[in-house]
Scaffold this active site. Sequence first.
Site, PDB file in Angstrom:
ATOM      1  N   SER A   1       5.417  -6.482  -2.022  1.00  0.00           N
ATOM      2  CA  SER A   1       5.105  -6.575  -0.590  1.00  0.00           C
ATOM      3  C   SER A   1       5.692  -7.860  -0.025  1.00  0.00           C
ATOM      4  CB  SER A   1       3.578  -6.577  -0.431  1.00  0.00           C
ATOM      5  OG  SER A   1       3.236  -6.788   0.914  1.00  0.00           O
ATOM      6  N   GLY A   2       6.237  -7.788   1.205  1.00  0.00           N
ATOM      7  CA  GLY A   2       6.889  -8.953   1.799  1.00  0.00           C
ATOM      8  C   GLY A   2       5.930 -10.019   2.304  1.00  0.00           C
ATOM      9  N   HIS A   3       4.789  -9.588   2.892  1.00  0.00           N
ATOM     10  CA  HIS A   3       3.956 -10.582   3.574  1.00  0.00           C
ATOM     11  C   HIS A   3       3.201 -11.501   2.612  1.00  0.00           C
ATOM     12  CE1 HIS A   3      -0.254  -8.812   3.548  1.00  0.00           C
ATOM     13  NE2 HIS A   3       0.438  -7.736   3.219  1.00  0.00           N
TER      14      HIS A   3
ATOM     15  N   CYS B   1      -8.627  -6.822   1.929  1.00  0.00           N
ATOM     16  CA  CYS B   1      -8.699  -5.411   2.296  1.00  0.00           C
ATOM     17  C   CYS B   1     -10.098  -4.850   2.137  1.00  0.00           C
ATOM     18  CB  CYS B   1      -7.750  -4.589   1.440  1.00  0.00           C
ATOM     19  SG  CYS B   1      -6.101  -5.217   1.546  1.00  0.00           S
TER      20      CYS B   1
ATOM     21  N   THR C   1      13.886   5.511  10.425  1.00  0.00           N
ATOM     22  CA  THR C   1      14.813   4.392  10.655  1.00  0.00           C
ATOM     23  C   THR C   1      14.269   3.121  10.012  1.00  0.00           C
ATOM     24  OG1 THR C   1      15.534   5.422  12.690  1.00  0.00           O
ATOM     25  CG2 THR C   1      16.022   3.068  12.439  1.00  0.00           C
TER      26      THR C   1
ATOM     27  N   ASN D   1      -5.385  -9.763  -7.720  1.00  0.00           N
ATOM     28  CA  ASN D   1      -5.508 -10.475  -6.438  1.00  0.00           C
ATOM     29  C   ASN D   1      -6.821 -11.233  -6.300  1.00  0.00           C
ATOM     30  OD1 ASN D   1      -6.110  -7.535  -6.416  1.00  0.00           O
ATOM     31  ND2 ASN D   1      -7.090  -8.037  -4.472  1.00  0.00           N
TER      32      ASN D   1
ATOM     33  N   THR E   1       0.839  -1.206   0.000  1.00  0.00           N
ATOM     34  CA  THR E   1       0.000   0.000   0.000  1.00  0.00           C
ATOM     35  C   THR E   1       0.871   1.253   0.000  1.00  0.00           C
ATOM     36  OG1 THR E   1      -1.732  -1.173   1.193  1.00  0.00           O
ATOM     37  CG2 THR E   1      -1.798   1.232   1.306  1.00  0.00           C
TER      38      THR E   1
ATOM     39  N   GLN F   1       1.052  -9.188  -6.241  1.00  0.00           N
ATOM     40  CA  GLN F   1       0.619 -10.593  -6.375  1.00  0.00           C
ATOM     41  C   GLN F   1       1.454 -11.355  -7.412  1.00  0.00           C
ATOM     42  OE1 GLN F   1      -1.340 -12.104  -4.356  1.00  0.00           O
ATOM     43  NE2 GLN F   1      -2.433 -10.443  -3.353  1.00  0.00           N
TER      44      GLN F   1
HETATM   45  N1  PLP Z   1      -1.750  -4.608  -4.204  1.00  0.00           N
HETATM   46  C1  PLP Z   1      -2.297  -5.827  -4.342  1.00  0.00           C
HETATM   47  C2  PLP Z   1      -2.552  -6.359  -5.709  1.00  0.00           C
HETATM   48  C3  PLP Z   1      -2.611  -6.600  -3.217  1.00  0.00           C
HETATM   49  O1  PLP Z   1      -3.167  -7.803  -3.362  1.00  0.00           O
HETATM   50  C4  PLP Z   1      -2.364  -6.035  -1.925  1.00  0.00           C
HETATM   51  C5  PLP Z   1      -2.743  -6.780  -0.713  1.00  0.00           C
HETATM   52  O2  PLP Z   1      -3.613  -7.631  -0.734  1.00  0.00           O
HETATM   53  C6  PLP Z   1      -1.777  -4.771  -1.839  1.00  0.00           C
HETATM   54  C7  PLP Z   1      -1.491  -4.074  -3.000  1.00  0.00           C
HETATM   55  C8  PLP Z   1      -1.482  -4.143  -0.513  1.00  0.00           C
HETATM   56  O3  PLP Z   1      -0.283  -4.665   0.015  1.00  0.00           O
HETATM   57  P1  PLP Z   1       0.039  -4.541   1.578  1.00  0.00           P
HETATM   58  O4  PLP Z   1      -0.915  -5.423   2.293  1.00  0.00           O
HETATM   59  O5  PLP Z   1       1.472  -5.000   1.687  1.00  0.00           O
HETATM   60  O6  PLP Z   1      -0.107  -3.103   1.927  1.00  0.00           O
END
Ligand code: PLP
Length: 378
Positions: A200-202, A323, A238, A150, A72, A180
């Site tokens: 994104s890492g997670h 989300c 930091t 996603n 995000t 994704q």
């Molecule tokens: N973009 C896409 C296509 C995603 O699927 C997601 C999270 O589901 C994000 C952005 C947001 O990433 P983050 O959760 O690391 O903020």
Amino acid sequence: MIYFDNAATTKVSESAAKKAYEVMIECFGNPSSVHDFGYEAEKLLKASRKAILSKLGSIDRGDDFIFTSGGTEANNLAIFGALGARKHGGKTVFFSDSEHASIYAISKELEKTGYTVRYIPTKNGVLDLDFCRQHFSKDTVLISCMYANNETGAVYDIKALDSLRKKLCPNAILHTDAVQAFCKTEKPLCLCGADLISVSGHKVHAPKGSGGLFIKAKTRITPLFFGGGQEKDIRPGTEALPAICAFAQAVQETDEKSNIKAVTEVRDHLVCALSEKLGQVKINLPENYLPYVISLTLPAIKSEVMLRFLSAKGIYVSAGSACTSKHRENRVLSAFGLDSKSADCTIRLSFCEYNTKDEADEFLKALDEGISSLVSLK
Ligand code: PLP
């Protein structure tokens, strides 16, 4: 537990978790400190950046990767940062009509601040390139389209967007949200031609709170925050070194080829079994897709109802993007071509290499039970 919600988030890998712990306990210095302990931390930071640039396929030494808290923030930095750096010129910005909420919300913000925002249609997961040919112009300052969706797994042709951009609006910035797709395709993402790439890492077995923005050489970005000069002053504050090192660890140990093979086996097994039920369950199959996500429309059972039924059996899937799931909207599925009734009855399964065919069989059995008992309740 059967976890088929990997597009929402993934389990942190053992080695990434160990790396984060090690950095927290043994190398907890501040990378900006001017003593040797800080220098050790800075070395880790540099090595992590290099590892991620290498996974992205960067070969230009002028390319950069700025660590952020996740996808995000990377998306916000990409869009507002790129527009901030281009004070003069056009006012038209393009997004696909299937973007994640973190981009869609930005597009709505831009509409309020005087930009002309246009949405590129993506019916059946295919970018409408004729629309782009008709509407890209000298007034176009930025184009942003996700790499992989996603909710449906659709993969969009970013290279084709790059070619059209070069022909019709060569000064426009091209951004892709590759959250994704990162570590889920064998093609290096840098080859798609985008100037800015969010990851994104997670989503790739690293901790939450890690991610970043790839910035192609010579692409200018203004910061969104101001502070102590970290991350080339583009994202001061930091650095979250434990999460960053764990992110680099998870990325380095990813074997895309073998992961895709594992995920494809599970996915194909499900698709094959579900195809026998066609008419009952419809697979929303994009033209081009990554095997990590399947979207299924159920016969007149609201996705939330099926989700709760499966959840009670320890099977976790989702009704779309995590989300937006608390305030459901079907913007992405309706862009794909689903009517609102079908979209309301659509669930998403998303995989990782830890999933197995046995889990797929358990899911199928539970789905069957769910369909029989929930349909008969109507
Ligand atoms: N973009 C896409 C296509 C995603 O699927 C997601 C999270 O589901 C994000 C952005 C947001 O990433 P983050 O959760 O690391 O903020």
